[in-house]
Write a protein that holds these residues in place. Structure first.
Motif, PDB file in Angstrom:
ATOM      1  N   UNK A   6       3.480 -15.666   2.921  1.00 48.26           N
ATOM      2  CA  UNK A   6       3.960 -14.401   2.373  1.00 48.26           C
ATOM      3  C   UNK A   6       2.788 -13.478   2.047  1.00 48.26           C
ATOM      4  N   UNK A   7       1.742 -14.031   1.441  1.00 45.43           N
ATOM      5  CA  UNK A   7       0.572 -13.212   1.098  1.00 45.43           C
ATOM      6  C   UNK A   7      -0.079 -12.637   2.341  1.00 45.43           C
ATOM      7  N   UNK A   8      -0.243 -13.463   3.378  1.00 45.82           N
ATOM      8  CA  UNK A   8      -0.865 -12.984   4.619  1.00 45.82           C
ATOM      9  C   UNK A   8      -0.005 -11.915   5.294  1.00 45.82           C
ATOM     10  N   UNK A   9       1.313 -12.053   5.169  1.00 53.89           N
ATOM     11  CA  UNK A   9       2.204 -11.081   5.799  1.00 53.89           C
ATOM     12  C   UNK A   9       2.008  -9.679   5.213  1.00 53.89           C
ATOM     13  N   UNK A  10       1.968  -9.596   3.889  1.00 55.46           N
ATOM     14  CA  UNK A  10       1.761  -8.281   3.258  1.00 55.46           C
ATOM     15  C   UNK A  10       0.367  -7.739   3.561  1.00 55.46           C
ATOM     16  N   UNK A  11      -0.628  -8.638   3.626  1.00 55.56           N
ATOM     17  CA  UNK A  11      -1.977  -8.187   3.977  1.00 55.56           C
ATOM     18  C   UNK A  11      -2.010  -7.660   5.405  1.00 55.56           C
ATOM     19  N   UNK A  12      -1.296  -8.332   6.313  1.00 55.97           N
ATOM     20  CA  UNK A  12      -1.271  -7.905   7.722  1.00 55.97           C
ATOM     21  C   UNK A  12      -0.612  -6.545   7.865  1.00 55.97           C
ATOM     22  N   UNK A  13       0.483  -6.322   7.148  1.00 61.89           N
ATOM     23  CA  UNK A  13       1.157  -5.016   7.206  1.00 61.89           C
ATOM     24  C   UNK A  13       0.211  -3.924   6.737  1.00 61.89           C
ATOM     25  N   UNK A  14      -0.509  -4.191   5.656  1.00 63.11           N
ATOM     26  CA  UNK A  14      -1.426  -3.190   5.117  1.00 63.11           C
ATOM     27  C   UNK A  14      -2.528  -2.848   6.117  1.00 63.11           C
ATOM     28  N   UNK A  15      -3.095  -3.864   6.758  1.00 64.62           N
ATOM     29  CA  UNK A  15      -4.159  -3.620   7.745  1.00 64.62           C
ATOM     30  C   UNK A  15      -3.606  -2.905   8.973  1.00 64.62           C
ATOM     31  N   UNK A  16      -2.443  -3.352   9.428  1.00 64.29           N
ATOM     32  CA  UNK A  16      -1.861  -2.800  10.644  1.00 64.29           C
ATOM     33  C   UNK A  16      -1.507  -1.322  10.477  1.00 64.29           C
ATOM     34  N   UNK A  17      -1.116  -0.944   9.279  1.00 64.96           N
ATOM     35  CA  UNK A  17      -0.665   0.426   9.040  1.00 64.96           C
ATOM     36  C   UNK A  17      -1.787   1.332   8.538  1.00 64.96           C
ATOM     37  N   UNK A  18      -2.985   0.762   8.415  1.00 68.15           N
ATOM     38  CA  UNK A  18      -4.082   1.538   7.829  1.00 68.15           C
ATOM     39  C   UNK A  18      -4.337   2.830   8.592  1.00 68.15           C
ATOM     40  N   UNK A  19      -4.303   2.765   9.925  1.00 73.56           N
ATOM     41  CA  UNK A  19      -4.606   3.952  10.730  1.00 73.56           C
ATOM     42  C   UNK A  19      -3.421   4.915  10.795  1.00 73.56           C
ATOM     43  N   UNK A  20      -2.221   4.363  11.016  1.00 73.53           N
ATOM     44  CA  UNK A  20      -1.045   5.224  11.175  1.00 73.53           C
ATOM     45  C   UNK A  20      -0.650   5.899   9.861  1.00 73.53           C
ATOM     46  N   UNK A  21      -0.752   5.192   8.758  1.00 72.69           N
ATOM     47  CA  UNK A  21      -0.442   5.786   7.459  1.00 72.69           C
ATOM     48  C   UNK A  21       1.030   5.992   7.209  1.00 72.69           C
ATOM     49  N   UNK A  22       1.892   5.290   7.967  1.00 73.49           N
ATOM     50  CA  UNK A  22       3.331   5.490   7.776  1.00 73.49           C
ATOM     51  C   UNK A  22       3.833   4.878   6.472  1.00 73.49           C
ATOM     52  N   UNK A  23       3.053   3.969   5.903  1.00 73.00           N
ATOM     53  CA  UNK A  23       3.460   3.309   4.661  1.00 73.00           C
ATOM     54  C   UNK A  23       2.513   3.637   3.510  1.00 73.00           C
ATOM     55  N   UNK A  24       1.965   4.844   3.540  1.00 75.70           N
ATOM     56  CA  UNK A  24       1.036   5.229   2.470  1.00 75.70           C
ATOM     57  C   UNK A  24       1.673   5.124   1.092  1.00 75.70           C
ATOM     58  N   UNK A  25       2.967   5.416   1.010  1.00 78.45           N
ATOM     59  CA  UNK A  25       3.638   5.379  -0.284  1.00 78.45           C
ATOM     60  C   UNK A  25       3.943   3.943  -0.739  1.00 78.45           C
ATOM     61  N   UNK A  26       3.644   2.975   0.114  1.00 78.83           N
ATOM     62  CA  UNK A  26       3.886   1.573  -0.212  1.00 78.83           C
ATOM     63  C   UNK A  26       2.593   0.788  -0.435  1.00 78.83           C
ATOM     64  N   UNK A  27       1.452   1.483  -0.507  1.00 79.90           N
ATOM     65  CA  UNK A  27       0.166   0.789  -0.640  1.00 79.90           C
ATOM     66  C   UNK A  27       0.131  -0.085  -1.893  1.00 79.90           C
ATOM     67  N   UNK A  28       0.600   0.462  -3.006  1.00 80.93           N
ATOM     68  CA  UNK A  28       0.562  -0.292  -4.262  1.00 80.93           C
ATOM     69  C   UNK A  28       1.476  -1.510  -4.189  1.00 80.93           C
TER      70      UNK A  28
END
Length: 551
Positions: free
Chosen positions: A98-120
């Motif tokens: 579970x921890x790796x999954x959330x970390x992967x989403x954060x890294x994967x979306x870093x460039x696109x920024x579609x989940x900027x409001x979900x960073x926290x």
């Protein structure tokens, strides 16, 4: 017959469909399915928003099945060779997945920024699940493997670097606040570590974890430790290290990754809750849970005040390295045998005198116990102890202080429990002392480590029984222990009685050469099999005392 097509766990849509149809009847099968979903999505790299949707949908089921799986090893320390090691490994693997999954989403979306409001939220979830993997080793009373603390520090460091560590996000699994920040998730794990987790049974550990979440908002981590405030009563956390909090004064040259653990506000919160306890408030109304009795909750919270509220790392007595073998026993009669140097007997002259001695005089292998058991030599004592089954385990001493020992043993021979009364003879000691098990932990190499707190005073075996008008004179005495006052340690004289005997103002009869009546005045310590109590002698016989029964 048509066969169902295999599920594509790399497809978010199919995973959501599986979750809708899931029934939590078979815990093992459900846990495997959840693990397959998490692992399949990590491999498939779906769109970040779709991946996040599945993870948020799966959290409640993961939380439930993980708790059910953990019940299989939470009751007692889990040896490395236990069949339940596979269960622990599965639970830890899913938390880490579970921890790796959330970390992967954060890294994967870093460039696109579609989940900027979900960073926290991504940061909080990652820290929380990484911390849960660490806590699972605490729950199993196992030393965390190398790298476990480093993973937690790294997850928090990322949240801090991105400026989202202190932002609270909704979290329905947080029982008290229903919200949590990455900082609060990290502090929760730190608080559990400071709460002596290896000294907690299954029920207490559950409360400690919940309360760590409850009180985490009142703690903070300060960069650039204030040297003027750095003393024995302060913890530091090295985010570049692979260990938990340590006394800040031990960090000679704090680096950039060192944070000062500040619990200044927490002390006031704990005092306020304790005040509410004294006024009769229910634990549930204080955010401590409906499953926590008021007396047990107040006692536990009071024990947490020093490590949590004061962040005190200072020991009353410093520890020193040690060597040699200590003798340890946990059976009640065995403890008395080695402390008194003889088999417990009914007091001479009492109505029950001689009966126990007669019962135990005939031994196995055709031998008979000597009638005159006093004055045995050490060799005789050991021989008779072995014949009677009053044997002690041998433990290697790791270190010690004035009031305690840290011991280790391999292989582990006797099952011990938290807060159990034990008899201990130090390597250089001539007499057995009374001690209480304060913590138990298995290392990865299979060695059992134990912390033993020594009860102040040189114990003496006495006989005790309840006293009352209707108590039959033929009621047998039971073995108890008398501890003299120890002014140097500010310890009053006390009695160590069988568990459940203490009641405020209860009168008991103690026989130590002659019978005397004592009134119990206070509970000093309570373990799994004993009550340590203060007392006062009665100036006049209490012949009208009502009959009482020990629990």
């Amino acid at each position: 017959m048509a066969h169902e097509s295999p599920v594509d766990y790399g497809s978010p849509a199919e995973c959501l469909d599986v979750l809708k149809r899931m029934r939590l009847l078979d815990i093992d099968a459900t846990q495997r399915t959840l693990a397959d979903i998490v692992a399949g999505l990590i491999r498939a790299l779906p769109a970040p928003n779709q991946h996040l949707e599945v993870l948020e949908a799966v959290r409640a089921q993961v939380d439930f099945v993980q708790a059910e799986m953990a019940k299989r090893y939470a009751a007692h320390p889990l040896p490395p060779d236990s069949s339940e090691n596979a269960t622990l490994a599965r639970v830890v693997a899913l938390w880490r997945g579970m921890a790796r999954s959330y970390a992967q989403i954060s890294r994967q979306d870093a460039a696109a920024g579609t989940l900027d409001d979900q960073r926290a939220l991504l940061a909080q979830r990652r820290v929380d699940y990484t911390g849960r993997a660490l806590l699972e080793y605490f729950r199993a009373h196992r030393a965390p493997p190398h790298g476990t603390w480093a993973e937690l520090h790294d997850s928090y460091s990322v949240a801090e670097a991105r400026g989202v560590a202190g932002i609270r996000v909704p979290d329905s699994l947080n029982e008290v606040w229903k919200a949590q920040s990455a900082l609060e998730a990290y502090v929760s794990a730190v608080l559990v570590d400071l709460a002596n987790p290896f000294g907690r049974g299954e029920r207490e550990f559950k409360w400690v974890h919940r309360w760590a979440q409850r009180f985490a908002p009142y703690c903070s981590l300060d960069a650039g430790p204030d040297t003027e405030r750095t003393g024995a009563a302060a913890f530091g956390i090295d985010l570049a290290g692979d260990h938990g909090p340590r006394p800040l004064w031990l960090m000679a040259q704090p680096g950039a990754g060192v944070r000062r653990f500040d619990a200044g506000r927490l002390a006031g919160q704990i005092r306020a809750v304790l005040t509410q306890f004294r006024r009769g408030a229910a634990p549930a109304s204080l955010g401590l849970g409906a499953d926590c009795p008021a007396d047990a909750g107040a006692a536990l919270l009071l024990s947490l005040y020093r490590p949590w509220g004061l962040a005190s790392a200072a020991r009353r007595f410093p520890r020193r390295g040690g060597k040699g073998s200590a003798q340890l026993c946990g059976d009640w009669l065995t403890i008395g045998f080695h402390i008194g140097g003889r088999i417990f007997e009914q007091p001479a002259g009492s109505a029950t005198a001689g009966s126990v001695a007669r019962d135990i005089s005939l031994l196995t292998f055709g031998e008979r116990a000597p009638e005159a058991v006093r004055g045995w030599s050490e060799k005789q004592r050991q021989r008779v102890a072995a014949t009677l089954g009053f044997v002690c385990g041998h433990w290697d001493m790791v270190d010690h202080s004035v009031n305690g020992f840290r011991l280790q043993q391999y292989p582990h021979t006797e099952r011990l429990e938290h807060h159990q009364l034990v008899g201990i003879r130090p390597p250089d000691g001539e007499r057995f002392l009374l001690g209480q098990v304060t913590w138990l932990m298995y290392r990865e190499d299979g060695v059992m480590e134990a912390g033993i707190h020594v009860l102040a005073g040189l114990p003496k075996v006495v006989a005790a029984r309840l006293f009352g008008l209707n108590v039959n004179a033929h009621v047998a005495y039971q073995q108890a222990f008398l501890l003299p006052a120890t002014p140097a340690l500010k310890a009053p004289a006390s009695l160590v009685l069988p568990g459940g005997w203490f009641q405020e103002q209860r009168v008991i009869e103690v026989h130590d050469g002659e019978a005397m009546q004592l009134r119990l005045t206070g509970l000093l310590a309570r373990g799994t099999n004993f009550d340590q109590v203060s007392f006062e002698p009665l100036t006049a016989p209490a012949r009208d005392a009502p009959q009482e029964t020990a629990h």
